[in-house]
Write a protein that holds these residues in place. Structure first.
Motif, mmCIF file in Angstrom:
data_model
loop_
_atom_site.group_PDB
_atom_site.id
_atom_site.type_symbol
_atom_site.label_atom_id
_atom_site.label_comp_id
_atom_site.label_asym_id
_atom_site.label_seq_id
_atom_site.Cartn_x
_atom_site.Cartn_y
_atom_site.Cartn_z
ATOM 1 N N ILE A 45 45.443 -36.768 11.705
ATOM 2 C CA ILE A 45 44.929 -37.206 12.999
ATOM 3 C C ILE A 45 44.690 -38.705 12.926
ATOM 4 N N ALA A 49 41.308 -41.225 17.128
ATOM 5 C CA ALA A 49 41.272 -40.012 17.952
ATOM 6 C C ALA A 49 39.984 -39.239 17.670
ATOM 7 N N GLU A 52 39.498 -35.559 18.865
ATOM 8 C CA GLU A 52 40.328 -34.616 18.119
ATOM 9 C C GLU A 52 39.755 -34.380 16.724
#
Length: 133
Positions: A45, A49, A52
């Motif tokens: 990731i 982010a 997320e």
């Protein structure tokens, strides 16, 4: 205590998983956990982010055991975005010692050791987890 000194100074690389090329904070946790005999899952990731990252951490916590008093090798969970104070976005590996140190990486510094009692970090720590498999 495990020797993590070989991980110091590794440059920060977003989604980095190769110590020779650079690591992000989770890549560094993965490398440190291997030295403690644990193979933890990978999360590819991007570091920016944050939503997320927080979602993945929340969904994976069943594979981790929350601990109140950290021991060397435990993972430090931090919320570094003041706009999202309850979302975990940064990770480190607890080292311990008199100054309660942890290993982590940042874009500007690469892999470094900091104290959980430093004014900046103590305001970001949201807990500690230990790999349960």
């Amino acid at each position: 205590m495990r020797d993590l000194s070989g991980l110091l100074g590794i440059p920060f690389t977003d989604k980095g998983r190769n110590p020779s090329a650079g690591l992000d904070c989770w890549g560094l946790v993965m490398a440190a956990q291997e030295r403690f005999g644990h193979r933890v899952p990978d999360f590819q990731i991007p570091c920016k982010a944050t939503e997320e990252i927080g979602g993945v951490v929340a969904s994976e916590l069943g594979r981790w055991r929350k601990v109140e008093v950290p021991e060397p090798g435990d993972i430090v969970l931090m919320a570094t975005d003041p706009l999202k104070p309850d979302t975990i976005q940064h990770f480190g590996t607890y080292i311990g010692g008199d100054k309660h140190l942890f290993l982590h990486t940042r874009e500007k510094t690469g892999a470094i050791i900091s104290s959980i009692h430093h004014d900046f970090w103590k305001g970001t720590i949201r807990g500690y987890v230990r790999w349960a498999g």
